[in-house]
Write a protein that holds these residues in place. Structure first.
Motif, PDB file in Angstrom:
ATOM      1  N   GLU A 152       0.781  -1.192  -0.016  1.00  0.00           N
ATOM      2  CA  GLU A 152      -0.156  -0.035  -0.022  1.00  0.00           C
ATOM      3  C   GLU A 152       0.930   1.070   0.048  1.00  0.00           C
ATOM      4  O   GLU A 152       0.515   2.190  -0.782  1.00  0.00           O
ATOM      5  CB  GLU A 152      -0.950   0.052   1.151  1.00  0.00           C
ATOM      6  N   PHE A 153       1.885   1.400   1.018  1.00  0.00           N
ATOM      7  CA  PHE A 153       2.700   2.329   1.163  1.00  0.00           C
ATOM      8  C   PHE A 153       3.604   2.675  -0.565  1.00  0.00           C
ATOM      9  O   PHE A 153       3.625   3.605  -0.967  1.00  0.00           O
ATOM     10  CB  PHE A 153       3.841   2.092   2.015  1.00  0.00           C
ATOM     11  N   ALA A 154       3.953   1.387  -1.138  1.00  0.00           N
ATOM     12  CA  ALA A 154       4.674   1.592  -2.276  1.00  0.00           C
ATOM     13  C   ALA A 154       3.868   2.005  -3.313  1.00  0.00           C
ATOM     14  O   ALA A 154       4.397   3.136  -4.094  1.00  0.00           O
ATOM     15  CB  ALA A 154       5.313   0.113  -2.611  1.00  0.00           C
ATOM     16  N   HIS A 155       2.731   1.529  -3.457  1.00  0.00           N
ATOM     17  CA  HIS A 155       1.618   2.036  -4.487  1.00  0.00           C
ATOM     18  C   HIS A 155       1.595   3.465  -4.175  1.00  0.00           C
ATOM     19  O   HIS A 155       1.296   4.294  -5.499  1.00  0.00           O
ATOM     20  CB  HIS A 155       0.615   1.254  -4.478  1.00  0.00           C
ATOM     21  N   HIS A 156       1.211   3.868  -3.092  1.00  0.00           N
ATOM     22  CA  HIS A 156       1.107   5.272  -2.900  1.00  0.00           C
ATOM     23  C   HIS A 156       2.000   6.311  -3.458  1.00  0.00           C
ATOM     24  O   HIS A 156       1.764   7.339  -3.924  1.00  0.00           O
ATOM     25  CB  HIS A 156       0.664   5.585  -1.312  1.00  0.00           C
ATOM     26  N   MET A 157       3.203   5.795  -3.091  1.00  0.00           N
ATOM     27  CA  MET A 157       4.612   6.612  -3.561  1.00  0.00           C
ATOM     28  C   MET A 157       4.625   6.884  -5.146  1.00  0.00           C
ATOM     29  O   MET A 157       5.011   7.897  -5.684  1.00  0.00           O
ATOM     30  CB  MET A 157       5.652   6.256  -2.693  1.00  0.00           C
ATOM     31  N   VAL A 158       4.468   5.577  -5.476  1.00  0.00           N
ATOM     32  CA  VAL A 158       4.500   5.427  -7.028  1.00  0.00           C
ATOM     33  C   VAL A 158       3.643   6.263  -7.662  1.00  0.00           C
ATOM     34  O   VAL A 158       3.745   6.944  -8.685  1.00  0.00           O
ATOM     35  CB  VAL A 158       4.709   4.070  -7.397  1.00  0.00           C
ATOM     36  N   VAL A 159       2.550   6.115  -7.285  1.00  0.00           N
ATOM     37  CA  VAL A 159       1.110   6.825  -7.772  1.00  0.00           C
ATOM     38  C   VAL A 159       1.421   8.407  -7.768  1.00  0.00           C
ATOM     39  O   VAL A 159       1.251   9.195  -8.502  1.00  0.00           O
ATOM     40  CB  VAL A 159      -0.011   6.309  -7.276  1.00  0.00           C
ATOM     41  N   ALA A 160       1.901   8.993  -6.447  1.00  0.00           N
ATOM     42  CA  ALA A 160       2.073  10.272  -6.011  1.00  0.00           C
ATOM     43  C   ALA A 160       3.141  10.822  -6.879  1.00  0.00           C
ATOM     44  O   ALA A 160       3.005  12.286  -7.132  1.00  0.00           O
ATOM     45  CB  ALA A 160       2.494  10.288  -4.594  1.00  0.00           C
ATOM     46  N   SER A 161       4.329  10.204  -7.424  1.00  0.00           N
ATOM     47  CA  SER A 161       5.346  10.873  -8.122  1.00  0.00           C
ATOM     48  C   SER A 161       6.234   9.946  -8.784  1.00  0.00           C
ATOM     49  O   SER A 161       6.392   8.731  -8.307  1.00  0.00           O
ATOM     50  CB  SER A 161       6.283  11.474  -7.245  1.00  0.00           C
ATOM     51  N   ASN A 162       6.769  10.206 -10.054  1.00  0.00           N
ATOM     52  CA  ASN A 162       7.311   9.615 -10.743  1.00  0.00           C
ATOM     53  C   ASN A 162       8.813   9.681 -10.190  1.00  0.00           C
ATOM     54  O   ASN A 162       9.813   9.081 -10.999  1.00  0.00           O
ATOM     55  CB  ASN A 162       7.302   9.718 -12.250  1.00  0.00           C
ATOM     56  N   LEU A 163       9.195  10.303  -9.206  1.00  0.00           N
ATOM     57  CA  LEU A 163      10.615  10.420  -8.756  1.00  0.00           C
ATOM     58  C   LEU A 163      11.008   9.428  -7.644  1.00  0.00           C
ATOM     59  O   LEU A 163      11.893   9.217  -7.245  1.00  0.00           O
ATOM     60  CB  LEU A 163      10.580  11.875  -8.179  1.00  0.00           C
ATOM     61  N   PHE A 164      10.024   8.402  -7.553  1.00  0.00           N
ATOM     62  CA  PHE A 164      10.429   7.510  -6.602  1.00  0.00           C
ATOM     63  C   PHE A 164      10.693   6.145  -7.072  1.00  0.00           C
ATOM     64  O   PHE A 164       9.713   5.404  -7.868  1.00  0.00           O
ATOM     65  CB  PHE A 164       9.082   7.330  -5.564  1.00  0.00           C
ATOM     66  N   SER A 165      11.587   5.411  -6.797  1.00  0.00           N
ATOM     67  CA  SER A 165      12.014   4.193  -7.373  1.00  0.00           C
ATOM     68  C   SER A 165      11.904   3.349  -5.943  1.00  0.00           C
ATOM     69  O   SER A 165      12.002   3.760  -4.914  1.00  0.00           O
ATOM     70  CB  SER A 165      13.330   4.069  -7.869  1.00  0.00           C
ATOM     71  N   ILE A 166      11.601   2.054  -5.953  1.00  0.00           N
ATOM     72  CA  ILE A 166      11.579   0.955  -5.027  1.00  0.00           C
ATOM     73  C   ILE A 166      12.322  -0.212  -5.116  1.00  0.00           C
ATOM     74  O   ILE A 166      12.018  -0.950  -6.283  1.00  0.00           O
ATOM     75  CB  ILE A 166      10.063   0.714  -4.602  1.00  0.00           C
ATOM     76  N   VAL A 167      13.398  -0.447  -4.267  1.00  0.00           N
ATOM     77  CA  VAL A 167      14.047  -1.854  -4.139  1.00  0.00           C
ATOM     78  C   VAL A 167      14.061  -2.132  -2.959  1.00  0.00           C
ATOM     79  O   VAL A 167      14.309  -1.605  -1.945  1.00  0.00           O
ATOM     80  CB  VAL A 167      15.467  -1.478  -5.039  1.00  0.00           C
ATOM     81  N   MET A 168      13.853  -3.454  -2.633  1.00  0.00           N
ATOM     82  CA  MET A 168      14.097  -3.953  -1.315  1.00  0.00           C
ATOM     83  C   MET A 168      15.445  -4.495  -0.780  1.00  0.00           C
ATOM     84  O   MET A 168      16.368  -4.759  -1.894  1.00  0.00           O
ATOM     85  CB  MET A 168      13.089  -5.157  -1.421  1.00  0.00           C
ATOM     86  N   LYS A 169      15.774  -4.286   0.279  1.00  0.00           N
ATOM     87  CA  LYS A 169      17.207  -4.706   0.604  1.00  0.00           C
ATOM     88  C   LYS A 169      17.632  -6.297   0.478  1.00  0.00           C
ATOM     89  O   LYS A 169      18.563  -6.830   0.190  1.00  0.00           O
ATOM     90  CB  LYS A 169      17.436  -4.298   2.139  1.00  0.00           C
ATOM     91  N   GLU A 170      16.330  -7.055   0.311  1.00  0.00           N
ATOM     92  CA  GLU A 170      16.683  -8.582   0.130  1.00  0.00           C
ATOM     93  C   GLU A 170      16.709  -8.604  -1.552  1.00  0.00           C
ATOM     94  O   GLU A 170      17.042 -10.008  -2.048  1.00  0.00           O
ATOM     95  CB  GLU A 170      15.531  -9.165   0.558  1.00  0.00           C
ATOM     96  N   SER A 171      16.781  -7.777  -2.300  1.00  0.00           N
ATOM     97  CA  SER A 171      16.792  -7.927  -3.781  1.00  0.00           C
ATOM     98  C   SER A 171      18.214  -8.212  -4.022  1.00  0.00           C
ATOM     99  O   SER A 171      19.122  -7.971  -3.553  1.00  0.00           O
ATOM    100  CB  SER A 171      16.553  -6.510  -4.445  1.00  0.00           C
ATOM    101  N   PRO A 172      18.148  -9.199  -5.200  1.00  0.00           N
ATOM    102  CA  PRO A 172      19.520  -9.438  -5.858  1.00  0.00           C
ATOM    103  C   PRO A 172      20.397  -8.293  -6.198  1.00  0.00           C
ATOM    104  O   PRO A 172      19.898  -7.038  -6.550  1.00  0.00           O
ATOM    105  CB  PRO A 172      19.285 -10.168  -6.974  1.00  0.00           C
ATOM    106  N   LEU A 173      21.696  -8.331  -5.975  1.00  0.00           N
ATOM    107  CA  LEU A 173      22.545  -7.069  -6.180  1.00  0.00           C
ATOM    108  C   LEU A 173      22.304  -6.668  -7.524  1.00  0.00           C
ATOM    109  O   LEU A 173      22.329  -5.349  -7.692  1.00  0.00           O
ATOM    110  CB  LEU A 173      24.124  -7.792  -6.170  1.00  0.00           C
TER     111      LEU A 173
END
Length: 129
Positions: A86-107
């Motif tokens: 929900e948080f991620a969706h809200h941030m991405v919809v609010a602005s195209n200046l937000f990228s999201i990557v998780m700390k557990e994502s592959p390098l």
């Protein structure tokens, strides 16, 4: 391009500084708190901020959005262990200046997110997509 690391975990800072150092053409610096971040952004209005929202001292997502509106040339990479969809969706919809990557994502995905942030378009990791 300057990349500011807004994360309170020393190991995360060290790892990101290493990865950013391999990118070439980018300088990284750590910021300690929101006031420090606001000071550096007021001097460097076109940069990237890698932010662990859950560990930094933003009160809520609205405050983060206000700061992002204050610095419209800054690209934000939300980099965390625990962000709700929900948080991620809200941030991405609010602005195209937000990228999201998780700390557990592959390098490779973390590198890709940083590359996208320095080039302009937003990036959403596989887990959040």
């Amino acid at each position: 391009m300057d990349i500011f690391l807004a994360d309170r975990q020393d190991i995360t800072r060290a790892g990101l500084m290493y990865v950013i150092g391999q990118m070439g053409g980018c300088d990284s610096r750590c910021v300690e708190d929101k006031n420090d971040l606001l000071q550096v952004l007021s001097r460097d209005v076109s940069s990237v901020v890698v932010l662990d929202y859950t560990l930094f001292d933003f009160n809520d997502m609205d405050e983060l959005l206000i700061v992002s509106q204050r610095f419209p040339l800054v690209h934000w990479v939300l980099f965390s262990e625990d962000l709700s969809t929900e948080f991620a969706h809200h941030m991405v919809v609010a602005s195209n200046l937000f990228s999201i990557v998780m700390k557990e994502s592959p390098l490779s995905e973390i590198r890709e997110a940083l590359h996208y942030a320095t080039a302009g378009p937003c990036f959403i990791c596989q887990r959040m997509a």
